[in-house]
Scaffold this motif. Structure first.
Motif, PDB file in Angstrom:
ATOM      1  N   THR A   1       0.833  -1.207   0.000  1.00  0.00           N
ATOM      2  CA  THR A   1       0.000   0.000   0.000  1.00  0.00           C
ATOM      3  C   THR A   1       0.864   1.253   0.000  1.00  0.00           C
ATOM      4  OG1 THR A   1      -1.698  -1.198   1.247  1.00  0.00           O
ATOM      5  CG2 THR A   1      -1.867   1.198   1.177  1.00  0.00           C
ATOM      6  N   THR A   2       1.931   1.235   0.819  1.00  0.00           N
ATOM      7  CA  THR A   2       2.830   2.387   0.878  1.00  0.00           C
ATOM      8  C   THR A   2       3.523   2.605  -0.460  1.00  0.00           C
ATOM      9  OG1 THR A   2       3.199   2.044   3.248  1.00  0.00           O
ATOM     10  CG2 THR A   2       4.830   3.360   2.066  1.00  0.00           C
ATOM     11  N   ARG A   3       3.959   1.510  -1.092  1.00  0.00           N
ATOM     12  CA  ARG A   3       4.600   1.646  -2.409  1.00  0.00           C
ATOM     13  C   ARG A   3       3.653   2.308  -3.408  1.00  0.00           C
ATOM     14  NH1 ARG A   3       5.924  -3.892  -1.305  1.00  0.00           N
ATOM     15  NH2 ARG A   3       8.028  -4.058  -0.401  1.00  0.00           N
ATOM     16  N   ARG A   4       2.392   1.929  -3.359  1.00  0.00           N
ATOM     17  CA  ARG A   4       1.430   2.507  -4.298  1.00  0.00           C
ATOM     18  C   ARG A   4       1.164   3.980  -3.994  1.00  0.00           C
ATOM     19  NH1 ARG A   4      -2.992  -1.952  -6.324  1.00  0.00           N
ATOM     20  NH2 ARG A   4      -1.588  -3.745  -6.365  1.00  0.00           N
ATOM     21  N   ILE A   5       1.144   4.313  -2.705  1.00  0.00           N
ATOM     22  CA  ILE A   5       0.976   5.724  -2.340  1.00  0.00           C
ATOM     23  C   ILE A   5       2.141   6.537  -2.875  1.00  0.00           C
ATOM     24  CG2 ILE A   5       0.954   7.347  -0.395  1.00  0.00           C
ATOM     25  CD1 ILE A   5      -0.506   5.161   1.209  1.00  0.00           C
ATOM     26  N   ARG A   6       3.359   6.033  -2.677  1.00  0.00           N
ATOM     27  CA  ARG A   6       4.539   6.768  -3.139  1.00  0.00           C
ATOM     28  C   ARG A   6       4.563   6.869  -4.660  1.00  0.00           C
ATOM     29  NH1 ARG A   6       4.666   9.222   1.228  1.00  0.00           N
ATOM     30  NH2 ARG A   6       5.806   8.336   2.988  1.00  0.00           N
ATOM     31  N   SER A   7       4.097   5.843  -5.338  1.00  0.00           N
ATOM     32  CA  SER A   7       4.096   5.893  -6.803  1.00  0.00           C
ATOM     33  C   SER A   7       3.097   6.918  -7.317  1.00  0.00           C
ATOM     34  CB  SER A   7       3.781   4.513  -7.385  1.00  0.00           C
ATOM     35  OG  SER A   7       2.424   4.155  -7.145  1.00  0.00           O
ATOM     36  N   ARG A   8       2.070   7.200  -6.528  1.00  0.00           N
ATOM     37  CA  ARG A   8       1.080   8.206  -6.923  1.00  0.00           C
ATOM     38  C   ARG A   8       1.601   9.620  -6.728  1.00  0.00           C
ATOM     39  NH1 ARG A   8      -4.843   6.455  -4.497  1.00  0.00           N
ATOM     40  NH2 ARG A   8      -5.202   4.608  -5.774  1.00  0.00           N
ATOM     41  N   GLU A   9       2.520   9.768  -5.800  1.00  0.00           N
ATOM     42  CA  GLU A   9       3.028  11.100  -5.499  1.00  0.00           C
ATOM     43  C   GLU A   9       3.951  11.569  -6.612  1.00  0.00           C
ATOM     44  OE1 GLU A   9       2.986  10.811  -0.610  1.00  0.00           O
ATOM     45  OE2 GLU A   9       4.843  10.442  -1.714  1.00  0.00           O
TER      46      GLU A   9
ATOM     47  N   GLY B   1       3.850  16.965  -5.946  1.00  0.00           N
ATOM     48  CA  GLY B   1       2.970  16.736  -4.811  1.00  0.00           C
ATOM     49  C   GLY B   1       3.725  16.597  -3.506  1.00  0.00           C
ATOM     50  N   PRO B   2       3.079  16.929  -2.371  1.00  0.00           N
ATOM     51  CA  PRO B   2       3.732  16.785  -1.075  1.00  0.00           C
ATOM     52  C   PRO B   2       3.836  15.317  -0.680  1.00  0.00           C
ATOM     53  CG  PRO B   2       1.453  17.450  -0.792  1.00  0.00           C
ATOM     54  CD  PRO B   2       1.722  17.474  -2.268  1.00  0.00           C
ATOM     55  N   ARG B   3       4.849  14.997   0.095  1.00  0.00           N
ATOM     56  CA  ARG B   3       5.031  13.634   0.589  1.00  0.00           C
ATOM     57  C   ARG B   3       4.205  13.453   1.853  1.00  0.00           C
ATOM     58  NH1 ARG B   3       9.209   9.524   0.522  1.00  0.00           N
ATOM     59  NH2 ARG B   3       9.314   8.430   2.509  1.00  0.00           N
ATOM     60  N   LEU B   4       3.373  12.435   1.866  1.00  0.00           N
ATOM     61  CA  LEU B   4       2.509  12.143   3.002  1.00  0.00           C
ATOM     62  C   LEU B   4       3.282  11.311   4.024  1.00  0.00           C
ATOM     63  CD1 LEU B   4      -0.341  12.118   4.300  1.00  0.00           C
ATOM     64  CD2 LEU B   4      -0.790  10.026   2.980  1.00  0.00           C
TER      65      LEU B   4
ATOM     66  N   ALA C   1      10.209   0.699   1.325  1.00  0.00           N
ATOM     67  CA  ALA C   1       8.843   0.789   0.814  1.00  0.00           C
ATOM     68  C   ALA C   1       8.340   2.225   0.771  1.00  0.00           C
ATOM     69  CB  ALA C   1       7.903  -0.063   1.671  1.00  0.00           C
ATOM     70  N   GLY C   2       9.034   3.124   1.495  1.00  0.00           N
ATOM     71  CA  GLY C   2       8.628   4.525   1.493  1.00  0.00           C
ATOM     72  C   GLY C   2       8.066   5.025   2.800  1.00  0.00           C
ATOM     73  N   MET C   3       8.178   4.197   3.868  1.00  0.00           N
ATOM     74  CA  MET C   3       7.678   4.633   5.171  1.00  0.00           C
ATOM     75  C   MET C   3       8.701   5.536   5.850  1.00  0.00           C
ATOM     76  SD  MET C   3       5.983   1.052   6.464  1.00  0.00           S
ATOM     77  CE  MET C   3       4.372   0.524   5.882  1.00  0.00           C
ATOM     78  N   ASP C   4       8.216   6.343   6.802  1.00  0.00           N
ATOM     79  CA  ASP C   4       9.069   7.325   7.470  1.00  0.00           C
ATOM     80  C   ASP C   4       9.450   6.924   8.884  1.00  0.00           C
ATOM     81  OD1 ASP C   4       8.951   9.371   5.311  1.00  0.00           O
ATOM     82  OD2 ASP C   4       6.823   9.337   5.810  1.00  0.00           O
ATOM     83  N   GLY C   5       8.869   5.863   9.408  1.00  0.00           N
ATOM     84  CA  GLY C   5       9.171   5.400  10.755  1.00  0.00           C
ATOM     85  C   GLY C   5       8.280   4.231  11.093  1.00  0.00           C
TER      86      GLY C   5
END
Length: 316
Positions: A123-131, A135-138, A158-162
């Motif tokens: 899910t995180t990978r898909r969110i990052r691919s949409r950004e 766009g701002p990073r969520l 995967a693109g998570m921040d913590g």
């Protein structure tokens, strides 16, 4: 403490005459009530403070998307977050997370790693691919029941921040949120410049350094607003490509531009990315980029408000 309809100015004046120092507004927000019960409002001023009123400063809660499929874990997380003053929307799997993000705006995602259908990593990978680069990073924090060796690297990749381990501990959760979204910025603007605003942009230092020339200050601030999106896009590109020399150069340029207008927090965030580019140690690149993006967003708001105020009053 009286409770009155939102925006009822006559009631505010009446309350001031009667000696009330605090007010709550309807519809009553859980955050405002909790602030009163915890005594977190400051000392009384000359006018009654209106929780939820646009005219008065106060805490602003985060809008959090909680991705969690287990009912008990959902309840615990929601209660802890609401107790801290945040608003929570729950999604039970990755597909619903993407649907929620497509239809609404959130400040933070708490992402369970193990969910049915589509797990938290995918899910995180898909969110990052949409950004996109524009766009701002969520900010995304992983929720995991089994923090094992190598998990941190997997989450970052995967693109998570913590991440936070389950079962959730309120102190650990709040520390993790603070790392990705500094609490000092969770305040509403308006009125005289606040401490938070001065930390973002020290207009006094800026004016003193250029001899008090408001026109020059206005011109330089406008140049920064016009130019930083391209610099940020280049920083994003070099972070994603793990291009160390390119990142160091791009971050160094933005750092200098921020220093020129006395934007200390953007300068510090850019310097952190410059160091990552020079050392080519990429572990914290994602979270450092997210920090820079947030600082730039807040700085942009401060500068644009200053521009609007100057147009109306002749100040910077």
């Amino acid at each position: 403490i009286p409770i009155v309809p939102l925006g009822c100015r006559e009631t505010r004046e009446r309350a001031r005459r009667l000696g009330f120092s605090r007010m709550l507004t309807k519809p009553l927000a859980r955050t405002d009530l909790w602030a009163v019960l915890q005594g977190s409002w400051g000392p009384p001023s000359g006018e009654p403070a209106l929780a939820g009123d646009e005219a008065g400063p106060g805490p602003v809660s985060l809008k959090v998307l909680l991705a969690e499929d287990h009912p008990v874990n959902q309840l615990l997380a929601v209660r802890l977050l609401e107790r801290a003053g945040h608003r929570v929307v729950v999604a039970v799997d990755g597909h619903r997370v993407l649907e929620a993000l497509a239809g609404d705006r959130f400040d933070l995602v708490l992402m369970d790693v193990q969910m049915p259908g589509m797990d938290g990593l995918e899910t995180t990978r898909r969110i990052r691919s949409r950004e996109t680069l524009e766009g701002p990073r969520l900010p995304i924090i992983a929720l995991t029941a089994h923090a094992m060796k190598g998990d941190r690297e997997r989450f970052l990749a995967a693109g998570m921040d913590g991440y936070v381990s389950k079962p959730l501990n309120i102190k650990e959760l709040l520390v993790a949120i603070e790392r990705v979204i500094p609490a000092r910025a969770h305040t509403r603007g308006g009125g005289d410049p606040s401490v938070e605003t001065r930390e973002i942009w020290d207009s006094k230092e800026f004016l003193d350094r250029i001899g008090g020339d408001g026109d020059l200050a206005f011109e330089l601030a406008g140049m920064f607003l016009k130019g930083f999106p391209d610099r940020l896009a280049e920083i994003r590109r070099t972070v994603h490509a793990q291009d160390g020399p390119g990142l160091a150069a791009a971050a160094h340029t933005l750092k200098g531009a921020a220093a020129n207008i006395s934007a200390g927090r953007v300068r510090a965030a850019a310097y952190g990315l410059e160091r990552i580019g020079r050392t080519a140690v990429w572990d914290d690149a994602g979270s450092s980029l997210a920090e820079l993006e947030r600082e730039l967003e807040w700085l942009q708001g401060v500068l644009e408000r200053a521009k609007k105020d100057r147009t109306g009053s002749g100040g910077i």
